[in-house]
Design a protein around this motif. Structure first.
Motif, short mmCIF file in Angstrom:
data_model
loop_
_atom_site.label_atom_id
_atom_site.label_comp_id
_atom_site.label_asym_id
_atom_site.label_seq_id
_atom_site.Cartn_x
_atom_site.Cartn_y
_atom_site.Cartn_z
N UNK A 194 0.82 -1.21 0.00
CA UNK A 194 0.00 0.00 0.00
C UNK A 194 0.85 1.26 0.00
N UNK A 195 1.89 1.29 0.83
CA UNK A 195 2.77 2.45 0.87
C UNK A 195 3.57 2.60 -0.41
N UNK A 196 3.94 1.49 -1.01
CA UNK A 196 4.65 1.56 -2.30
C UNK A 196 3.75 2.16 -3.37
N UNK A 197 2.47 1.79 -3.34
CA UNK A 197 1.51 2.36 -4.30
C UNK A 197 1.41 3.87 -4.11
N UNK A 198 1.28 4.29 -2.84
CA UNK A 198 1.13 5.72 -2.55
C UNK A 198 2.34 6.52 -3.02
N UNK A 199 3.54 5.99 -2.79
CA UNK A 199 4.76 6.69 -3.20
C UNK A 199 4.88 6.73 -4.72
N UNK A 356 4.73 16.79 -1.26
CA UNK A 356 4.32 15.69 -2.14
C UNK A 356 2.96 15.13 -1.73
N UNK A 357 2.78 14.89 -0.44
CA UNK A 357 1.51 14.31 0.01
C UNK A 357 0.35 15.28 -0.17
N UNK A 358 0.61 16.57 0.04
CA UNK A 358 -0.43 17.57 -0.19
C UNK A 358 -0.84 17.58 -1.66
N UNK A 405 -7.65 6.70 -8.41
CA UNK A 405 -7.67 8.09 -7.95
C UNK A 405 -8.19 8.19 -6.52
N UNK A 406 -9.13 7.32 -6.16
CA UNK A 406 -9.62 7.28 -4.77
C UNK A 406 -8.47 6.95 -3.83
N UNK A 411 -4.41 7.53 0.31
CA UNK A 411 -3.03 7.19 0.61
C UNK A 411 -2.13 8.37 0.92
N UNK A 412 -2.62 9.58 0.71
CA UNK A 412 -1.80 10.77 0.99
C UNK A 412 -1.72 11.09 2.47
N UNK A 413 -2.61 10.51 3.27
CA UNK A 413 -2.51 10.68 4.72
C UNK A 413 -3.45 11.72 5.29
#
Length: 452
Positions: A194-199, A356-358, A405-406, A411-413
């Protein structure tokens, strides 16, 4: 920017896609996801499928709507001015922070190139960042033709180390065999994937670049869809090949502590330290090309919204070269302020992560509504498609894009979503002001219902 003499052809449009997606992120992506071991490749693969689905959705949308603005134009066509404005504002709030993130990563490579200690001198970093932001801004102000030529050159140069790692590097990956464990992070496999996907997801932002700048592309009905698909597939192949190569060449202990895995890989292959500086030079070229393309995109979306009286009129004003200069200048100014604020309150890597997360939220929202617009069309006018196989295929692709996209937003936190929500509320204040300014008083259908 509708003059054909100033428009870019298919090579320029493809270069803009590649330049928008591949910035400096690819030079740090293997280290960012490598801490999750070989499981990270599963996350990268899923993110790749989602990115290709989005590319196909944008390709389909661009065939129906040649209006400039990309996600803004698609959402406005499907759901009206309010959602159109929301998409334009949200995307604008992703473009200039995205430039902030790119330039922060770019600064590290500039420092590495000149032998300066990366991230140790905030004042030095701010000065370098200002150069990285404002040089592309002035290139853009010179006109689309100059921007397109510069974009093609930087896109070609950035591929040299990537092609080497994606071909020769694969051989050395199996030769060295420094493959990490399946999941050495200590977390669950699901968490690692999951974290790999988000990054990895942020690394694919830019699949819509050609559709946003459709007014600057020759024969957009034909070239925009082709450029979108070709550009995304090229980037996907590069991401997968170079990540596999780096994972096999660079030992896990080095990979998880290094901010420049490309340099480590080249040093291991050639056995000399100067190879890292060569890679740093290519990273600098790659970053400036990405900044060049995203500066144009950051001005194109508000320009399209301003043409429909949904953004302040200053955003549609053109200079003598046919460039919406107000959009270029404001986007660069906001990006500059974001860099200064981030480096004044935290270290470079931490500042990069926050931005990046924003951006993951603010760009995920326009993607989400664009996919919804595609589904809306498919189940209204799209039902007129005589080929049921094509209809089913487009529906499945859109659903994959919707899920993807969801995930980008989720995943951005929590912090990124919280900050984005506050910014969105400010955007609706701007929308209300524009509605009042342009005389949009009330809703016609509701007023009609009340009169009955």
């Amino acid at each position: 920017m509708s003059n054909n003499n100033g428009q870019m052809g298919l090579p320029g449009a493809v270069a803009m896609i590649v330049g928008g997606i591949i910035g400096t992120g690819i030079f740090t992506l293997p280290a960012a996801i490598g801490k999750f071991g070989m499981a990270s490749l599963v996350g990268l693969g899923i993110a790749t499928v989602g990115a290709i689905a989005l590319a196909l959705v944008f390709s389909s949308l661009s065939k129906r709507t040649q209006a400039a603005g990309g996600p803004y134009a698609y959402a406005r066509e499907g759901f009206g001015d309010a959602i159109g404005f929301f998409n334009a504002f949200s995307y604008w709030c992703a473009a200039w922070p995205g430039n902030s993130a790119i330039v922060l990563s770019w600064v590290f490579y500039v420092q590495a190139l000149f032998g300066w200690a990366p991230g140790q001198n905030p004042t030095q970093m701010i000065i370098i960042a200002m150069i990285g932001l404002w040089v592309p801004a002035f290139i853009n102000l010179m006109g689309v033709k100059s921007m397109a030529k510069f974009q093609v050159i930087t896109s070609v140069l950035k591929f040299i180390p990537m092609i080497f790692l994606g071909t020769v590097g694969i051989y050395y990956a199996f030769e060295f065999g420094n493959w990490p464990e399946w999941n050495p992070s200590g977390e669950s496999t699901m968490f690692a994937i999951s974290n790999s996907i988000a990054i990895a997801t942020f690394s694919y932002v830019g699949v819509e670049c050609a559709s946003i700048a459709a007014a600057s592309v020759k024969n957009p009905e034909k070239n925009v869809p082709i450029a979108t698909v070709i550009g995304t597939l090229v980037c996907a192949a590069v991401y997968i090949l170079v990540t596999v190569a780096v994972l096999g060449i660079v030992p896990y202990e080095t990979l998880t502590t290094s901010g420049a895995p490309f340099a480590d890989a080249f040093n291991a292959i050639f056995g000399v330290d100067w190879a890292g500086k060569v890679v740093a030079a290519f990273a600098v070229i790659s970053g400036i090309g990405a900044l060049n393309g995203w500066t144009m995109i950051a001005s194109a979306v508000p320009q399209a919204a301003a043409e429909n009286n949904l953004f302040p009129p200053a955003f549609k004003k053109l200079n003598k070269n046919g460039v919406p200069y107000w959009g270029v200048l404001t986007a660069t100014a906001f990006a500059s302020l974001a860099v200064i604020a981030a480096l004044s309150t935290s270290g470079g890597v931490e500042a990069f992560s926050k931005i990046v997360t924003f951006s993951g939220v603010t760009v995920g929202v326009p993607y989400f509504f664009s996919v919804l617009a595609q589904l809306y069309w498919l189940y209204t006018d799209g039902r007129k498609i005589t080929n049921p196989v094509k209809f089913l295929r487009e529906t499945i692709i859109a659903i994959i894009g919707l899920v993807f996209t969801y995930w980008m937003v989720i995943g951005s936190g929590d912090l990124a979503n919280y900050l984005a929500f506050i910014v969105f509320l400010g955007g609706f204040v701007m929308m209300t002001w524009m509605y009042i300014r342009t005389g949009r008083f009330g809703n016609t259908s509701i007023a009609g219902d009340q009169a009955k």
